[in-house]
Design a protein around this motif. Structure first.
Motif, mmCIF file in Angstrom:
data_model
loop_
_atom_site.group_PDB
_atom_site.id
_atom_site.type_symbol
_atom_site.label_atom_id
_atom_site.label_comp_id
_atom_site.label_asym_id
_atom_site.label_seq_id
_atom_site.Cartn_x
_atom_site.Cartn_y
_atom_site.Cartn_z
ATOM 1 N N LEU A 280 0.833 -1.210 0.000
ATOM 2 C CA LEU A 280 0.000 0.000 0.000
ATOM 3 C C LEU A 280 0.864 1.254 0.000
ATOM 4 O O LEU A 280 0.587 2.222 -0.721
ATOM 5 C CB LEU A 280 -0.920 0.012 1.231
ATOM 6 C CG LEU A 280 -2.257 -0.717 1.129
ATOM 7 C CD1 LEU A 280 -2.978 -0.653 2.471
ATOM 8 C CD2 LEU A 280 -3.134 -0.121 0.036
ATOM 9 N N THR A 281 1.917 1.234 0.806
ATOM 10 C CA THR A 281 2.820 2.385 0.871
ATOM 11 C C THR A 281 3.502 2.629 -0.467
ATOM 12 O O THR A 281 3.595 3.772 -0.935
ATOM 13 C CB THR A 281 3.872 2.165 1.971
ATOM 14 O OG1 THR A 281 3.211 1.992 3.235
ATOM 15 C CG2 THR A 281 4.833 3.347 2.054
ATOM 16 N N ALA A 282 3.978 1.561 -1.096
ATOM 17 C CA ALA A 282 4.640 1.701 -2.397
ATOM 18 C C ALA A 282 3.694 2.268 -3.439
ATOM 19 O O ALA A 282 4.086 3.104 -4.265
ATOM 20 C CB ALA A 282 5.183 0.344 -2.843
ATOM 21 N N TRP A 283 2.447 1.836 -3.412
ATOM 22 C CA TRP A 283 1.455 2.357 -4.372
ATOM 23 C C TRP A 283 1.124 3.821 -4.094
ATOM 24 O O TRP A 283 1.170 4.664 -4.997
ATOM 25 C CB TRP A 283 0.182 1.501 -4.307
ATOM 26 C CG TRP A 283 -0.973 2.101 -5.063
ATOM 27 C CD1 TRP A 283 -0.963 2.545 -6.365
ATOM 28 C CD2 TRP A 283 -2.290 2.344 -4.564
ATOM 29 N NE1 TRP A 283 -2.205 3.038 -6.699
ATOM 30 C CE2 TRP A 283 -3.035 2.921 -5.612
ATOM 31 C CE3 TRP A 283 -2.910 2.107 -3.346
ATOM 32 C CZ2 TRP A 283 -4.380 3.280 -5.469
ATOM 33 C CZ3 TRP A 283 -4.246 2.451 -3.202
ATOM 34 C CH2 TRP A 283 -4.965 3.030 -4.243
ATOM 35 N N VAL A 284 0.821 4.140 -2.829
ATOM 36 C CA VAL A 284 0.425 5.506 -2.464
ATOM 37 C C VAL A 284 1.534 6.506 -2.762
ATOM 38 O O VAL A 284 1.277 7.637 -3.184
ATOM 39 C CB VAL A 284 0.024 5.551 -0.973
ATOM 40 C CG1 VAL A 284 -0.032 6.993 -0.470
ATOM 41 C CG2 VAL A 284 -1.319 4.865 -0.771
ATOM 42 N N THR A 285 2.781 6.112 -2.562
ATOM 43 C CA THR A 285 3.909 7.022 -2.777
ATOM 44 C C THR A 285 4.412 7.014 -4.215
ATOM 45 O O THR A 285 5.427 7.640 -4.520
ATOM 46 C CB THR A 285 5.067 6.667 -1.827
ATOM 47 O OG1 THR A 285 5.423 5.279 -2.000
ATOM 48 C CG2 THR A 285 4.676 6.910 -0.379
ATOM 49 N N GLY A 286 3.723 6.300 -5.105
ATOM 50 C CA GLY A 286 4.052 6.339 -6.521
ATOM 51 C C GLY A 286 5.239 5.504 -6.932
ATOM 52 O O GLY A 286 5.757 5.667 -8.043
ATOM 53 N N ARG A 287 5.675 4.582 -6.077
ATOM 54 C CA ARG A 287 6.826 3.749 -6.418
ATOM 55 C C ARG A 287 6.441 2.492 -7.197
ATOM 56 O O ARG A 287 7.304 1.774 -7.674
ATOM 57 C CB ARG A 287 7.606 3.371 -5.151
ATOM 58 C CG ARG A 287 8.185 4.575 -4.412
ATOM 59 C CD ARG A 287 9.292 4.155 -3.461
ATOM 60 N NE ARG A 287 8.829 3.239 -2.448
ATOM 61 C CZ ARG A 287 8.319 3.607 -1.270
ATOM 62 N NH1 ARG A 287 8.188 4.895 -0.990
ATOM 63 N NH2 ARG A 287 7.946 2.702 -0.381
ATOM 64 N N THR A 288 5.147 2.229 -7.289
ATOM 65 C CA THR A 288 4.681 1.065 -8.047
ATOM 66 C C THR A 288 3.243 1.307 -8.470
ATOM 67 O O THR A 288 2.578 2.223 -7.972
ATOM 68 C CB THR A 288 4.766 -0.208 -7.183
ATOM 69 O OG1 THR A 288 4.541 -1.356 -8.003
ATOM 70 C CG2 THR A 288 3.738 -0.201 -6.068
ATOM 71 N N THR A 289 2.776 0.503 -9.395
ATOM 72 C CA THR A 289 1.370 0.564 -9.788
ATOM 73 C C THR A 289 0.554 -0.303 -8.844
ATOM 74 O O THR A 289 1.090 -1.185 -8.161
ATOM 75 C CB THR A 289 1.170 0.054 -11.220
ATOM 76 O OG1 THR A 289 1.476 -1.356 -11.259
ATOM 77 C CG2 THR A 289 2.059 0.806 -12.208
ATOM 78 N N LEU A 290 -0.754 -0.064 -8.816
ATOM 79 C CA LEU A 290 -1.606 -0.877 -7.960
ATOM 80 C C LEU A 290 -1.590 -2.335 -8.411
ATOM 81 O O LEU A 290 -1.555 -3.241 -7.571
ATOM 82 C CB LEU A 290 -3.035 -0.338 -7.981
ATOM 83 C CG LEU A 290 -4.029 -1.093 -7.099
ATOM 84 C CD1 LEU A 290 -3.636 -0.976 -5.637
ATOM 85 C CD2 LEU A 290 -5.442 -0.598 -7.323
ATOM 86 N N ASP A 291 -1.608 -2.572 -9.705
ATOM 87 C CA ASP A 291 -1.594 -3.956 -10.202
ATOM 88 C C ASP A 291 -0.329 -4.683 -9.752
ATOM 89 O O ASP A 291 -0.388 -5.849 -9.329
ATOM 90 C CB ASP A 291 -1.693 -3.981 -11.725
ATOM 91 C CG ASP A 291 -3.103 -3.674 -12.212
ATOM 92 O OD1 ASP A 291 -4.044 -3.769 -11.399
ATOM 93 O OD2 ASP A 291 -3.256 -3.330 -13.400
#
Length: 205
Positions: free
Chosen positions: A174-185
């Motif tokens: 969740l942190t990686a997605w919210v901070t733009g380091r990865t896509t949700l998929d």
């Protein structure tokens, strides 16, 4: 001179009327987070939306961080209840791994539908407010209980570690997605891969 205790009243010591005010503050905070985001929210806005005086609000929550932590903890507990209920149907042919993959997949989808709440969860995770920390510890306990109910077949000697790994993987993705380091998929796929990795050794047979 005797010091005045300014700590917020413990939930278990609140009267029905006080619990109602606390609930009004949390409901107002939840609505405002979804409308304007975490960064722009102020305690004064929550007070005005809830109808609870600002000074009174601080009797329930020590700070904005405390209020926001309690807000995401309450929302997340409701989400967990829904996710657990989904897994209580017939389990014929359903392994612990399959149930847990569905559990985290549907959980990630819930945060996808409420991205501001995903941001809220990530934002409060680093709060240094001790009362916010208590609320987050309560959320972690709720996580552990929900995970235990979904994968009850895991031996007690391994259960705590498995739940710890899955819970931290969920927070990390969740942190990686919210901070733009990865896509949700990608975040969802990695989380499901972690679940399969740690649960496969406990599959029947």
């Amino acid at each position: 001179m005797t010091k005045v205790d300014l700590s917020p009243r413990p939930v278990e010591a609140m009267s029905p009327r006080q619990l109602e005010r606390r609930g009004s503050l949390i409901a107002a905070a939840l609505a405002l987070v979804t409308e304007i985001g975490v960064e722009r929210l102020q305690m004064k806005q929550v007070s005005e939306r809830s109808g609870v005086a600002l000074g009174t609000a601080y009797r329930y929550f020590s700070s904005k961080d405390h209020l926001l932590a309690a807000t995401i903890a309450d929302w997340h507990r409701l989400l967990l209840a829904d996710l657990v209920a989904e897994q209580r149907g017939p389990r014929t042919g359903s392994t612990p791994t399959e149930r847990m993959v569905r559990f985290v997949r549907h959980g990630m989808r819930a945060y996808q539908r409420q991205p501001e709440l995903a941001r809220l969860r990530v934002a409060v995770a680093t709060s240094t407010d001790p009362f916010a920390s208590e609320a987050l510890q309560g959320m972690a306990r709720a996580d552990s209980a929900a995970l235990h109910s979904v994968m009850a077949e895991i031996p007690p000697s391994s259960g705590d570690v498995v739940r710890h790994i899955v819970g931290h993987a969920w927070q990390g993705e969740l942190t990686a997605w919210v901070t733009g380091r990865t896509t949700l998929d990608d975040a969802r796929r990695r989380l499901e891969d972690v679940v399969r990795l740690v649960l496969t050794p406990y599959e029947p047979g």
